[in-house]
Structure formats: structure tokens, C-alpha cells
Design an enzyme around this catalytic site. Structure first.
Site, PDB file in Angstrom:
ATOM      1  N   SER A   1      -3.189  -4.315   9.335  1.00  0.00           N
ATOM      2  CA  SER A   1      -2.542  -2.756  10.247  1.00  0.00           C
ATOM      3  C   SER A   1      -3.482  -1.848   9.963  1.00  0.00           C
ATOM      4  O   SER A   1      -3.990  -0.390  10.473  1.00  0.00           O
ATOM      5  CB  SER A   1      -2.430  -2.478   7.980  1.00  0.00           C
ATOM      6  OG  SER A   1      -0.703  -3.238   7.311  1.00  0.00           O
TER       7      SER A   1
ATOM      8  N   GLY B   1       1.528  -4.679  10.187  1.00  0.00           N
ATOM      9  CA  GLY B   1       1.399  -4.209   9.116  1.00  0.00           C
ATOM     10  C   GLY B   1       2.216  -2.664   9.573  1.00  0.00           C
ATOM     11  O   GLY B   1       2.047  -2.076   8.596  1.00  0.00           O
TER      12      GLY B   1
ATOM     13  N   SER C   1       0.681  -1.090  -0.440  1.00  0.00           N
ATOM     14  CA  SER C   1       0.152   0.376  -0.183  1.00  0.00           C
ATOM     15  C   SER C   1       0.741   1.289  -0.085  1.00  0.00           C
ATOM     16  O   SER C   1       0.939   2.201  -0.486  1.00  0.00           O
ATOM     17  CB  SER C   1      -0.950  -0.017   1.178  1.00  0.00           C
ATOM     18  OG  SER C   1      -0.211  -0.401   2.360  1.00  0.00           O
ATOM     19  N   ASN C   2       2.258   1.387  -0.178  1.00  0.00           N
ATOM     20  CA  ASN C   2       2.884   2.594  -0.038  1.00  0.00           C
ATOM     21  C   ASN C   2       3.693   2.094  -1.135  1.00  0.00           C
ATOM     22  O   ASN C   2       5.006   3.633  -1.190  1.00  0.00           O
ATOM     23  CB  ASN C   2       3.940   2.095   1.356  1.00  0.00           C
ATOM     24  CG  ASN C   2       3.448   3.022   2.883  1.00  0.00           C
ATOM     25  OD1 ASN C   2       3.128   4.220   2.660  1.00  0.00           O
ATOM     26  ND2 ASN C   2       2.929   1.565   3.216  1.00  0.00           N
TER      27      ASN C   2
ATOM     28  N   LYS D   1      -1.352  -9.814   7.388  1.00  0.00           N
ATOM     29  CA  LYS D   1      -0.819  -8.555   7.792  1.00  0.00           C
ATOM     30  C   LYS D   1      -1.817  -7.586   7.878  1.00  0.00           C
ATOM     31  O   LYS D   1      -2.579  -7.288   7.076  1.00  0.00           O
ATOM     32  CB  LYS D   1       0.069  -7.667   6.084  1.00  0.00           C
ATOM     33  CG  LYS D   1       0.249  -6.429   6.832  1.00  0.00           C
ATOM     34  CD  LYS D   1       0.843  -6.241   5.352  1.00  0.00           C
ATOM     35  CE  LYS D   1       1.878  -4.793   5.752  1.00  0.00           C
ATOM     36  NZ  LYS D   1       1.879  -3.150   4.587  1.00  0.00           N
TER      37      LYS D   1
END
Lengths: 285, 285, 285, 285
Positions: free
Chosen positions: A157, A180, A36-37, A155
Site C-alpha cells: 500500500s 494495496g 487497516s480500514n 499487499k
């Protein structure tokens, strides 16, 4: 892994590879491409596959490569994941579909992940990232999914510690729980999860690895102390400044951040000063 | 401490005292009268003062008595807290005013708590209970307030672990951080807070005390194991069934729950069965 | 416009075309292909372009065709919109990018829509759909964007009436405001907006058209009465049952709903009964 | 009605009475003492009763007096309401209890309002103010309660237009719906509600009365035009600056605002300039 772009918006594959070569020097266990980054939603399929191939090719040999290949539809998720598998990816991180978030109840999500896991050539990990999706996998769904032989972990987050406790309670033994986001990482380690996949490791991989190492050795006070020191940096590169802050921090810490892709804005000069100050306070620069 | 009512809605002071006598047998450090699980908002001032007086009178001698004496206005908070002080209370737990929540910014809250602390005869603790108030004390306010000589700590019931990390980082050394809900308790202990004040201790005080004892002795695995076992009970008596669930659990575990006061509903028969099942799973009954 | 699928998940283009032919008989002004009720996020680019082409080909001649061609990145939005323009679409409905919602501030959104409008061959409309995106275009951004010669209006599906008042106050004169959900439609008409684009019109196009017609004629009581009667149907096909409820209602009202695409679930038998009951109460069946 | 305080925090009863005398000159239908803009939660019971008595005494003879006498507990609500009745109040505005918001379901709220209405000497109105309470009365509860002979209406300050439509659909014929905030007022009038009780009328009573008058006369365009002009003022005295902004605006428009009571802050000089500017733009000063 961040995705560096050129000023004109093209992916800067050279910078991407140089980053891998530097991360290869750090004490990391593996890589997540298309997270997502990674500004993944801004990438075409062609770009995604090229980034996967480069990660597989350039990673230090024993390291794991994960790829974020989740799409909104079940069929597209399976198709893209299997393409990633063909390129040598070890496992896929599959985000919860979220466009029709109000309808993504337990039944819909269990069906989705089960069908994806059934039809993918590589193991999958669930990806619960509520800040982005505005929905959360519930413990009732994780209980079921954690028993699937091709779903090897999650994961999480969300940063929701109460829910993490529930995940820990209901999961099947062989199912790995990974934090996450660095903000929830240390408390979650204390609760008994296995490790983390986090944005912060782009910018200061060795410090992140050190927290985990201290913790695994039972050196709890040192782990906590280092974690508390890194905390504001993590906040800077996630909550406050996001991907642009992470990229700028990478630049300051010896990696290649590059530009963001539009519509995501780069940091202003003022924001750069604040981010730099945060890194100084944490004695990273 | 819960407040037992009679079926006609009057406070059942006899049951209240009997509970104290039983809690006196358990390994607790002290008592909080007029907390958010005491149905305090339903009590008249006369009832509040009587409950305080009874707690001071019947508690085991060395134990601390805290009273929740926060009101919406600064002047009423000071007045009521000093009445409680005159009755022998050791310290006051002061909730953030929240009716005009949108206006309770750092300046308003710092002014409020400073003025209260300046004018009260006993030390105060901040009370951050976002589920009720829909606002949160920020680390920037806690940093300032933790330096006040008459503000000795905070009960944080927000369950927000990222924010707890910030509180830990910015607080003055002499300022105590206490978890206000069992759901965040163990992870927060791992991060270095001092202890907890929690609803769950009404129903199973010895088990709660044991978690803390194991943790303080460095027996981390046993602490975590017991914590994970108690977790669903805490969820039952807070998130799922609330005060009515807590009172019913108290009944089942040898204490006097009594009725709730209207408009709060007692548990239905179905809800009672669910709550009982949760206690059985945790091997408390 | 809904997108009917076959049981195997393929787009059912035949049913799609049959729907257009029936809507051509109703009193509609135009069509929106690839809207948020079209399961657009589940479609490949190839499928999207085919649906656009079919809509342009089969719509009644004087009717407007809008296409939802917004993507997360600026460059992909421009590329896809211009492909749609080449296929004969009259204007494009561009959703606010939202994956990095926390960073989509006024500056980011104004930059995005300005660059898109500058580089597209057809006019664009802003699409504000907070239920999906969890962000909202603010009046401050709409004030700027409404002056752009190639931005001709906005579909606001937020349902936020206070914000609609602000949009009305600040917009440029030539900028059209359209309600994006029937729930806010009549009050917004009363405030002075121009019309609506709404899911409900898939299932009962003539009734929707009639509300607008009564209103435009000044027959306010009749408009309101019909609106109030349709309201529960709209709630059924949006909030309660979503796209699957809309598709089932279409089936019952003489159109082709088809299957949803996975992971979106079709209605259960119980849900179908409820939806049918709602249609009966509104005297649509 | 606002409650003016002196700098030392005491209620300024003289200013309170002077305001009534001025409002008596304006085209208002009645007064609400102890509303959510009256800083009611900061008042002692003695102060509340004195403010009620003064309102009854000084209001223009034919005007209605409402008092906000809702408390968290059922028994206290009944007791205080009947004291207000004895002082000559015409009807009571009863807020939804909200401290245990998660437990205030339909059953709890229907029980509460029914018992209150059964035992009060004067009619009551429901008060739904979600910004404060973080809960909302649902249409399912309003449907039941609107049939109670001693419940004559509801002030809905939620601003939720979709829900207002549902209230309109399900309410009993004799049940009055009043907008509780000017932001939702005009659209709700268009939907068919009866009128409004709003903060804004403290500062510009005649303008508010004029909107309603135009609307009742069928002069819809003039009503809307004036409403749109007043809208930013309402936003200033509610969302942006709240009670302190309302009091300052009263000062500028010929009424007595006085000080806020702590912990509520008065406006800063910068905020005063902004508020004054808003009033100038609306041509009120």
C-alpha cells in the site's frame, strides 16, 4: 472490510454481516477482515475473533478470507494468527511491526516474517503500509522473504511505483504482488502485478472488479478509463476523508457504514457534502 | 544532456559537441540542454548561452531543442528564455522557483508561469522536479496552466504516480505530459502520457527509444521487459550515483562524460566498480 | 523503566525488581513503568498489570509511580488506566493515538484526552512522542487541555524547541512541562520547564539527577557542563542504538538490562563495542 | 537585511539606505547584506554588488558588514566573495550548496568550504539553513571546518537543538556559533553560543539587542521573558508569512519594507491584519 460500530461504540455485528451478504452479490474474489480500514487497532481480541468467525461463516463459499493478524511482537502475531487459522481463515496479512520503526531494518523484518511464517498454520502475506507505519519493506528483504514456502505474497500500500518495480524484479516467481491502494493499482497492473486489495472495494465492489476484469481481458483502454473515473473516489475515501469517508460512502452506496469508534471522528456535514459530490462526479450516485 | 567539464573545471565544449554527434546517430526525438543533469546551477550565463548555441548548431536537423532556462525570479527567467529563443531553441523547460518553497503556493506558481509564458517568444514546458525543489506543482495549478496557449506541456520528475493520475485527469487536451525520470516512465506511459525526457537517455539512448517504440506499437510485453531490464541502470545514474554516475556510464558506453564541476564529486574507484557491475547486469557492456 | 526479558522472550520479573531496588538508591523523584523504552507494545495486558503492581510494591515509599496506559481507542485507554489506578499508580502517561495519524487533528485529540481525563480515577499526563507517532500535539490543543483539572502535565519527547516555547506560552499555570528526551532537556530547562522523564535515567540515574539539582540551585555552568558530557550517551541509548543500547548500557552500569523481545534485535558485538566506547568517553565506566 | 523593491520590481536603493540609517540608531553589532531574507536569489550580480557597496558606505563606522556570497559552484563562490571583499565587506556568509543535496555529503561540503576559505581574501562563516536547503551540515563536518583559520564561525538556522549541542561539543575554541533564527536563539544562548543573526532584527532591532544584553548581563529571567514575548512576532515574520510578513512588519515599525520581487507574493489584506494583530499582542505597536 470496514467495521461498523454503534453510536455507543460497540461493534455492530448485524451490520457487519449484512455487508458481507451484499458483497457476496458482487464480483469479488475474497475478503480481508481486520485490515487497516477496519479500525483493527481499536478492537479487543474478543471482537477480532468474532469478526473473523462471522466472515468465515457468511462469505460466499468459494471466496478466500484473509485476516489482518499482525501484532507488534513476534509471539503475539503467531498466537493470534493461529487462532484465526483455527477459525477457518485461508491466509493472514501481517503488517510490518513499526513502533520501533528506526530499528526495523532488513535483518529485524526478515527474522520477524520468517519466524511468523515458520510457526503459523496458514500461509501469510506481507503487508507494507507506509502511510501508517512510516517504514517500508525494501526489495532486499522481499527478495529473501518471497522464497519462503509459507509466504505467498505481499499487499503493498505504499504507492511507491519505483519500489514496486524493484519488488517485481526481485521476487520469487510464486510470490503474488497485490496493490494495496487503488491510487497505485492500474499502473502496477501495467507493470505486471496480480491484483489488488483495496478500501475502495467496500463502497463500489463491482466497479473495482470491472477494472480488473477489463485489464485481464486485454481491454486496456476501458480499464484505464474506468480507473481514472474511480480515482477521485478512492482519494476521497483514503487520503482526504479516510475511514470515516469510506463508511459514509458505503452508506450512500447501499452498504452499512455505521459509526467510527473513538477517537476517530465521523464526517462533519460539510465533509459529507464534499464526499457526496465526489461520488456524484464519478456517477456512482 | 550532461555537461562535460575539464579537470580544471572549465566546460569541455569539444566533448559536448562530440556527444551531440553521437546522439544524432541514435533514435532520439530531441535534446534538452541545461537540464537538472547538466550541472546548470554551476554554469555562468555565458557558458549557458554557448552550450545552447552549440546544441542548436550540431543537432540533427529535424530534432527539437529544449533549454532549461528557469531562474528564481520571474524577470530573469523571461530574459534568459528570450535569449535562448534568439539562439534558435524550440521551447523552454522552466523549473518551479523553489528557494522560498513554503511560499510557492498555487497562486504564486500560476502567476509565475503565466507571466513567463506571456512574455516569452517560444513555448514553455513546466518542470516539476520535487527531488531538487522539495515542492510540487499541484493538479489544481496544472489544470489552470495547461490551458495557456504558450504552455505546451510538463516534464514531471516527481515520480508520484497518484499525482500523475490527477495531472492526466485535469490537463487540457493539447497539453503534453512527459515523464522526467525513467523510474516512473513505463507506468506513466500505461496511464496515457506522451513520452519522456530522462537522464538515462544520455548513456543508452537507443535502448530508451526502443522502450517507447515497443510501447507505441502496442508491443506491451516487450516494452515492459526492456524497461524492467533498464531500471537498475536508471537507479544507478539517478538515485544512487547521480550525475557523476551518469557521466561515468556515458564514458563506458561510448560517450564523453568528462569531470563534474566542484563541489560535485566524481565517483570513487569503488563506486565506479559498482556502476560498471550494474551496466553489466543490464547487458549494456 | 526498561523491561528485562529472558532469552526465551518471557518477562524477567526478578531482574525488573532488582532494578527498582537499585534505582531506589539513586536520587530519583519517581518511576515511569510502561513507557516507550519499556517495549510496552510487546507486552500482554497481564504482563503490563504485573509490572505495574511490582513497581508500586517495590518503589521507595515517597516516590511517584507513573504508568503508560494509553491505547489507540478511547474506551480501552480508560479501562486500562483505571486498572492501573486500582493497583496504586499515581498518574497515567497517555500517548497520542497515532495509527490514523492523518486524522488525529486538534478536535480528535482534544476529544480523546478530555474524555480520558473525565473518566479516569487518577490524573493524566499527555505524552507527545513524535519519533514514534509521527504526529505532534499542537500548542492550540495543549492550550485547551492544560486547563482540564485532571490533566496535570505533558511529557514532550519531540525535541522541537520552537514548539516547546509555544507550549510554555500557552499552558495553564498549574500544567507541568517535562522534557521526554535528554537531548532537549537542558535547553528546555533554560526556557522554564519543570523537569524531565528520560530513558537515560535508567542507566545513569544519579548523573541525570545531578544536572537537575545543579540547575535548580542556579549552578548553571555546572549543569550545562554535565549535560554536555552526558549528551553522547543519551544519543547512544536513543537515536543510535535505541532500547537495545539502553539495556546494554544498564548492564555495564550495574543494572539488569536483559534481552529485548522479538522482533527487536539485541546489539551486535560491534555495536556493543561502540556503546561501551561512548560510556568510556563520558567517564561513566 | 531585507531588500526593498519598487512596484515595478526594481531594487529601491533609496529605501535600502534609509533603513541602514535607522538601524544605525539601534543597538546592533553589524549587518548582513544578501542573507536568505534579502531575496538574494532574485538579484543580479550587479544589484548584489551595489547593495554591498551601499551597506559598507552607510553603516555606522564600527559595525561589522557580512555579505551572503555563497553560490552553487565553488569557483563562483570564490569569485563573488572576493569581489565583496574588494568592496570592504568584513566577512562572508557562505550557504551550503544544495541543488544536488543528496550528494552534498561531508566530503563534498568539507572540500567546498575548505577551498572557498583557502581562496577568499576575507574570513568566512558557514551558513546552515535547512529550511531552504533541505540538507544539514553535520557535526562531523563542523568539527573539521571549525579548525580552518579562515573559517570563523557558523550561522545555524536549522533550529535543531540536539544538533546545536553537538556543534558546541565538537567545535574548535575560536569558532563562533550564531543562532540564525530567533526561534532557537534563547535556548541556544543558554547552551553557550555567542549570539545571533536573525530576520526579526530588521523589524525590531532594539528589542532583539535587549534580549542579548539581558542575557550577557546574567539577567536571565528578563532575557527569557522578553524572548517569549517576541517569539510570536518571529514566527509571524518567518514561518507564517516569511519575507513578505517581515517587510510589512518593517513598514509598521518605522522602516521601509517595499515590495517583494516576483514570484514572491506580497501579503493580502487579511494577512496584513493578522500580522498587525501579532505585533499588537507583542506590544510593538
Amino acid at each position: 472490510m470496514i467495521t461498523p460500530f454503534k453510536e455507543n461504540g460497540d461493534v455492530d455485528y448485524d451490520k457487519f454481516v449484512r455487508n458481507i451478504e451484499r458483497w457476496n452479490q458482487a464480483e469479488l474474489t475474497g475478503y480481508l477482515v481486520l485490515g487497516s480500514n477496519s479500525e483493527t487497532v481499536y478492537l479487543t481480541e474478543e471482537e477480532k475473533l468474532k469478526l473473523i468467525a462471522l466472515t468465515v461463516k457468511h462469505r460466499k463459499k468459494e471466496r478466500v478470507v484473509l485476516a489482518g493478524t499482525g501484532m507488534e511482537s513476534t509471539r503475539e502475531t503467531i498466537r493470534l494468527t493461529n487462532k484465526a487459522a483455527d477459525l477457518g481463515v485461508d491466509a493472514a496479512l501481517i503488517i510490518t511491526p513499526f513502533y520501533y520503526g528506526g530499528k526495523m531494518n532488513d535483518e529485524a523484518l526478515i527474522n520477524f516474517f520468517t519466524e511468523v511464517a515458520d510457526h503459523c498454520k496458514i500461509p501469510i502475506l506481507l503487508y507494507n503500509v507506509t502511510k501508517v507505519t512510516h517504514i517500508s519493506l525494501l526489495a532486499s528483504a522481499v527478495e529473501v522473504l518471497s522464497k519462503h514456502p509459507n509466504i505467498i505474497g505481499m499487499k503493498d500500500s505504499s504507492g511507491d511505483m519505483a519500489q514496486m518495480v524493484e519488488f517485481i524484479r526481485v521476487r520469487d516467481k510464486q510470490f503474488n504482488l497485490l496493490a494495496g491502494t487503488a491510487s497505485a493499482w492500474y499502473p502496477a497492473l501495467a507493470l505486471g502485478i496480480e491484483g489488488g486489495i483495496m478500501a475502495l472495494a467496500n463502497a463500489c465492489p463491482n466497479e473495482c472488479a470491472q477494472v480488473q476484469k477489463y485489464f485481464n481481458e486485454g481491454n486496456i483502454n476501458k480499464a484505464r478509463e474506468l480507473y481514472l473515473k474511480l480515482y477521485p473516489v478512492n482519494k476521497g475515501v483514503t487520503t482526504i476523508f479516510g475511514v470515516a469517508g469510506l463508511k459514509y460512502s458505503c452508506e450512500l452506496l447501499g452498504f452499512d457504514g455505521g459509526w467510527t469508534r473513538k477517537p476517530l471522528l465521523n464526517l462533519t456535514e460539510n465533509e459529507k457534502s464534499s464526499m457526496k459530490e465526489i461520488l456524484k462526479c464519478a456517477e456512482l450516485i
